[in-house]
Design a protein around this motif. Sequence first.
Motif, PDB file in Angstrom:
ATOM      1  N   PRO A 275       4.231  31.767  18.050  1.00 19.29           N
ATOM      2  CA  PRO A 275       4.992  32.733  18.855  1.00 19.29           C
ATOM      3  C   PRO A 275       4.502  32.854  20.294  1.00 19.29           C
ATOM      4  O   PRO A 275       5.304  33.083  21.204  1.00 19.29           O
ATOM      5  CB  PRO A 275       4.803  34.058  18.088  1.00 19.29           C
ATOM      6  CG  PRO A 275       4.474  33.649  16.694  1.00 19.29           C
ATOM      7  CD  PRO A 275       3.695  32.375  16.816  1.00 19.29           C
ATOM      8  N   GLU A 276       3.188  32.727  20.511  1.00 20.68           N
ATOM      9  CA  GLU A 276       2.655  32.854  21.867  1.00 20.68           C
ATOM     10  C   GLU A 276       1.767  31.636  22.138  1.00 20.68           C
ATOM     11  O   GLU A 276       0.538  31.694  22.053  1.00 20.68           O
ATOM     12  CB  GLU A 276       1.845  34.152  21.974  1.00 20.68           C
ATOM     13  CG  GLU A 276       1.834  34.765  23.372  1.00 20.68           C
ATOM     14  CD  GLU A 276       1.023  33.965  24.378  1.00 20.68           C
ATOM     15  OE1 GLU A 276       1.657  33.215  25.176  1.00 20.68           O
ATOM     16  OE2 GLU A 276      -0.194  34.049  24.353  1.00 20.68           O
TER      17      GLU A 276
ATOM     18  N   ARG B  55       0.839  29.918  24.797  1.00 21.92           N
ATOM     19  CA  ARG B  55      -0.126  29.850  25.897  1.00 21.92           C
ATOM     20  C   ARG B  55      -1.470  30.447  25.486  1.00 21.92           C
ATOM     21  O   ARG B  55      -2.530  29.854  25.709  1.00 21.92           O
ATOM     22  CB  ARG B  55       0.407  30.572  27.138  1.00 21.92           C
ATOM     23  CG  ARG B  55      -0.515  30.448  28.337  1.00 21.92           C
ATOM     24  CD  ARG B  55       0.058  31.106  29.567  1.00 21.92           C
ATOM     25  NE  ARG B  55       0.336  32.520  29.359  1.00 21.92           N
ATOM     26  CZ  ARG B  55       0.533  33.391  30.352  1.00 21.92           C
ATOM     27  NH1 ARG B  55       0.498  32.979  31.603  1.00 21.92           N
ATOM     28  NH2 ARG B  55       0.788  34.654  30.098  1.00 21.92           N
ATOM     29  N   GLY B  56      -1.452  31.625  24.877  1.00 25.12           N
ATOM     30  CA  GLY B  56      -2.692  32.243  24.418  1.00 25.12           C
ATOM     31  C   GLY B  56      -3.372  31.413  23.345  1.00 25.12           C
ATOM     32  O   GLY B  56      -4.597  31.306  23.312  1.00 25.12           O
TER      33      GLY B  56
ATOM     34  N   CYS C 295       9.747  28.493  17.268  1.00 31.53           N
ATOM     35  CA  CYS C 295       9.784  29.598  18.231  1.00 31.53           C
ATOM     36  C   CYS C 295      10.124  29.117  19.638  1.00 31.53           C
ATOM     37  O   CYS C 295      10.664  29.890  20.438  1.00 31.53           O
ATOM     38  CB  CYS C 295       8.430  30.305  18.263  1.00 31.53           C
ATOM     39  SG  CYS C 295       7.876  30.944  16.670  1.00 31.53           S
ATOM     40  N   THR C 296       9.779  27.881  19.957  1.00 34.21           N
ATOM     41  CA  THR C 296       9.972  27.348  21.311  1.00 34.21           C
ATOM     42  C   THR C 296      10.493  25.923  21.217  1.00 34.21           C
ATOM     43  O   THR C 296      10.095  25.162  20.331  1.00 34.21           O
ATOM     44  CB  THR C 296       8.640  27.335  22.095  1.00 34.21           C
ATOM     45  OG1 THR C 296       8.036  28.620  22.030  1.00 34.21           O
ATOM     46  CG2 THR C 296       8.875  26.974  23.560  1.00 34.21           C
TER      47      THR C 296
ATOM     48  N   LEU D 263       3.255  24.741  30.524  1.00 33.38           N
ATOM     49  CA  LEU D 263       2.565  25.580  29.553  1.00 33.38           C
ATOM     50  C   LEU D 263       1.096  25.187  29.448  1.00 33.38           C
ATOM     51  O   LEU D 263       0.201  26.046  29.467  1.00 33.38           O
ATOM     52  CB  LEU D 263       3.231  25.455  28.183  1.00 33.38           C
ATOM     53  CG  LEU D 263       2.504  26.141  27.025  1.00 33.38           C
ATOM     54  CD1 LEU D 263       2.603  27.655  27.171  1.00 33.38           C
ATOM     55  CD2 LEU D 263       3.074  25.700  25.682  1.00 33.38           C
TER      56      LEU D 263
END
Length: 297
Positions: free
Chosen positions: A95-96, A98-99, A134-135, A145
């Motif tokens: 979901p995230e 980059r982190g 998600c992406t 990214l």
Amino acid sequence: IPESRSRRMLRRLFAEVPLPEEGALLDVGCGNGELLRTFSEMVPRWSLVGTELDDRHRSTVESIEGVSALHTRSPDQIPGEFELITMVHVLEHVPEPRGFLHSLSSKLTQDGVIVAQVPNYGQNPFDLLVADHCTHFTLATLEALMRGAGYEVLRVANDWIPKELTIVARRSGSPTLDPVWPRNDDSSAHVTRSLDWLNSVMSSARHVAKNGRFGLFGTASPATWLSSELQDLVAFFVDEDPNRSGGTHEGHPIYRPDRAPSGSRVFMVLPHALAESIRRRLSIRGVEFLLPPQFPA
């Protein structure tokens, strides 16, 4: 014998990025250990570690030569540092991202390299149908990214593996954690063209399904989607996977290509170029294999 996807990816990596003869590899989302097994065969002096969400493949993975452990914890919580981190079909599920990528940078050695591979929806619009992705990436957004997560990009390519995007990077000396998205990226327009093409696939299949006994080639998400749209027009599926043929899918029988009903029409729910190459290979009397529309240039 066709070259496996893992072997092809690693062969390209070794040819383009210098790696030591000995080191440690962390394969994030290792599945049943296919990449770890291939790496062990190609570079036997490395120490190997895998991660997964569960341990159902633990015995298989930990039996691979050189593998020390399969972990089910977060990758950034695994002890040690690694000269190489690999992620095949992982980032699109995060979901995230980059982190997640930034957290992995602490697991790389000073000269360590990270390799990520994600689906290329530009070559395979059916990827847009996968609910748990998600992406959806382009080369430009994948590179942005990675840079924004604090990496220096060494290589980004769409030709290592068909229908896949590959990126190779290492830790940057000055991470920004602020992705600069490409100004001229046409992702939105390409998504629109891809969705229009999927609608044309559905219309084309619906048109030919009304004439005679009709089946779909494949049992993965594209064929499942099209079956749900066509409903009672689909009588069967065709799949070359011996583990699938002979069973059922969506309540319909699955046949091997050479066992498809005589006089039937089989719509190939695949990117046009791939469908065309498979149709050339298959020559089955009494079965018509139908190609999807070509994707607009």
